[in-house]
Design an enzyme around this catalytic site. Structure first.
Site, PDB file in Angstrom:
ATOM      1  NE  ARG A  38       9.910  -0.488   8.248  1.00  0.00           N
ATOM      2  CZ  ARG A  38       9.123   0.052   8.092  1.00  0.00           C
ATOM      3  NH1 ARG A  38       9.279   0.708   6.539  1.00  0.00           N
ATOM      4  NH2 ARG A  38       8.077  -0.655   8.050  1.00  0.00           N
ATOM      5  NE  ARG A  48       4.576  -4.199  11.024  1.00  0.00           N
ATOM      6  CZ  ARG A  48       5.746  -3.937   9.941  1.00  0.00           C
ATOM      7  NH1 ARG A  48       6.590  -4.108   9.342  1.00  0.00           N
ATOM      8  NH2 ARG A  48       4.464  -2.504   9.760  1.00  0.00           N
ATOM      9  CE  LYS A  51      -1.272  -0.070   4.799  1.00  0.00           C
ATOM     10  NZ  LYS A  51       0.256  -0.809   5.586  1.00  0.00           N
ATOM     11  NE  ARG A  96       8.223  -3.748   3.633  1.00  0.00           N
ATOM     12  CZ  ARG A  96       7.143  -2.775   4.480  1.00  0.00           C
ATOM     13  NH1 ARG A  96       6.582  -2.817   3.277  1.00  0.00           N
ATOM     14  NH2 ARG A  96       6.562  -2.751   5.410  1.00  0.00           N
ATOM     15  NE  ARG A  98      -0.328  -0.135  11.055  1.00  0.00           N
ATOM     16  CZ  ARG A  98      -0.138   0.375   9.917  1.00  0.00           C
ATOM     17  NH1 ARG A  98       0.550   1.279  10.121  1.00  0.00           N
ATOM     18  NH2 ARG A  98       0.988  -0.997   9.777  1.00  0.00           N
TER      19      ARG A  98
HETATM   20  P1  AMP Z   1       4.296   1.213   8.483  1.00  0.00           P
HETATM   21  O1  AMP Z   1       5.068   2.198   8.302  1.00  0.00           O
HETATM   22  O2  AMP Z   1       3.126   1.888   8.435  1.00  0.00           O
HETATM   23  O3  AMP Z   1       4.086  -0.449   8.091  1.00  0.00           O
HETATM   24  O4  AMP Z   1       4.205   1.268   9.548  1.00  0.00           O
HETATM   25  C1  AMP Z   1       5.634   0.694  10.696  1.00  0.00           C
HETATM   26  C2  AMP Z   1       4.451   0.961  12.595  1.00  0.00           C
HETATM   27  O5  AMP Z   1       3.986   1.678  13.263  1.00  0.00           O
HETATM   28  C3  AMP Z   1       3.364  -0.410  13.093  1.00  0.00           C
HETATM   29  O6  AMP Z   1       3.544  -1.490  13.100  1.00  0.00           O
HETATM   30  C4  AMP Z   1       3.077   0.441  13.731  1.00  0.00           C
HETATM   31  O7  AMP Z   1       3.999   0.314  15.255  1.00  0.00           O
HETATM   32  C5  AMP Z   1       3.690   1.990  13.930  1.00  0.00           C
HETATM   33  N1  AMP Z   1       2.219   3.015  13.119  1.00  0.00           N
HETATM   34  C6  AMP Z   1       2.001   3.287  11.706  1.00  0.00           C
HETATM   35  N2  AMP Z   1       0.581   3.664  12.406  1.00  0.00           N
HETATM   36  C7  AMP Z   1       0.471   3.653  13.089  1.00  0.00           C
HETATM   37  C8  AMP Z   1      -0.696   3.761  13.036  1.00  0.00           C
HETATM   38  N3  AMP Z   1      -2.133   4.191  12.170  1.00  0.00           N
HETATM   39  N4  AMP Z   1      -1.556   3.732  14.621  1.00  0.00           N
HETATM   40  C9  AMP Z   1      -0.932   3.385  15.433  1.00  0.00           C
HETATM   41  N5  AMP Z   1       0.235   2.714  15.492  1.00  0.00           N
HETATM   42  C10 AMP Z   1       1.005   2.930  13.558  1.00  0.00           C
END
Ligand code: AMP
Length: 213
Positions: free
Chosen positions: A160, A171, A13, A127, A88
């Protein structure tokens, strides 16, 4: 054009959101990127967020919602925006709905990039992310021009912490428990569109463009 990208971590996404932002000339707002920038800059928010992120858990809603509500009210969002990684949870989605309804607006598209869990685990191991600018690559589908080096800024590419296999599994569990209910939430609002995220990414993008019109 106000768009939400839904989908499991690693569904692609983020890649799609960046392309949508560039084609429609609207900002790409990624909460994950905002948290990572805060971690890099050593802010209080970054310190708090890191504890959760490293474990594959969600950052609490109270640290997340205000940040996004402030961001979407900035001048560059007046023609719309694409949200990537937010909302989320149902409380986050409700906070967004309420904040927009106060100014007489609403989200227009929720696009679910659908990929089965077994594909996700394989993808995430490939990734790579830039330690400096956050650009993301994939060893197979989006390799950098020079191995291990960011095309954009020349810094090092890493796996990461939150893309490591044990964290990915966590996750995915969090996604199914807390984020998947948003699919029904946005179906109820009549704005849900599902695209097959297992086809090549150019095709995923073409399918998204055709539904956005
Ligand atoms: P992403 O890069 O979107 O996969 O986000 C990486 C991490 O950031 C996630 O696994 C969460 O720990 C945190 N995170 C990102 N967006 C949110 C959100 N909307 N609510 C809570 N945690 C978030």
């Amino acid at each position: 054009m106000k768009i939400i990208m839904l989908g499991a971590p690693g569904a692609g996404k983020g890649t799609q959101a960046k392309q949508i932002a560039s084609k429609y000339n609207i900002p790409h707002i990624s909460t994950g990127d905002i948290f990572r920038a805060n971690i890099k800059n050593g802010t209080e928010l970054g310190k708090k967020a890191k504890e959760y992120m490293d474990q594959g858990a969600l950052v609490p809603d109270e640290l997340t919602c205000d940040l996004v509500m402030d961001r979407i009210q900035e001048a560059d969002c007046k023609n719309g925006f694409v949200l990537d990684g937010f909302p989320r949870t149902i409380p986050q989605a409700e906070a967004l709905t309420n904040a927009l309804s106060k100014i007489g607006e609403k989200m227009e598209y929720a696009i679910d990039v659908d990929v089965p869990d077994e594909n996700i685990v394989n993808r995430m191991g490939g990734r790579r992310a830039c330690v400096n600018c956050g650009a993301t690559y994939h060893l197979v589908s989006i390799p950098p021009k020079k191995e291990g080096i960011c095309d954009t800024c020349g810094s090092e590419l890493i796996l990461r912490d939150d893309d490591k296999p044990e964290t990915v599994q966590k996750r995915l569990t969090v996604y199914h428990e807390q984020t998947q209910p948003l699919i029904d939430y946005y179906k109820g609002q009549g704005i849900l569109h599902t695209v097959d995220g297992t086809v090549p990414m150019e095709e995923v993008f073409a399918n998204i463009v055709s539904l956005l019109g």
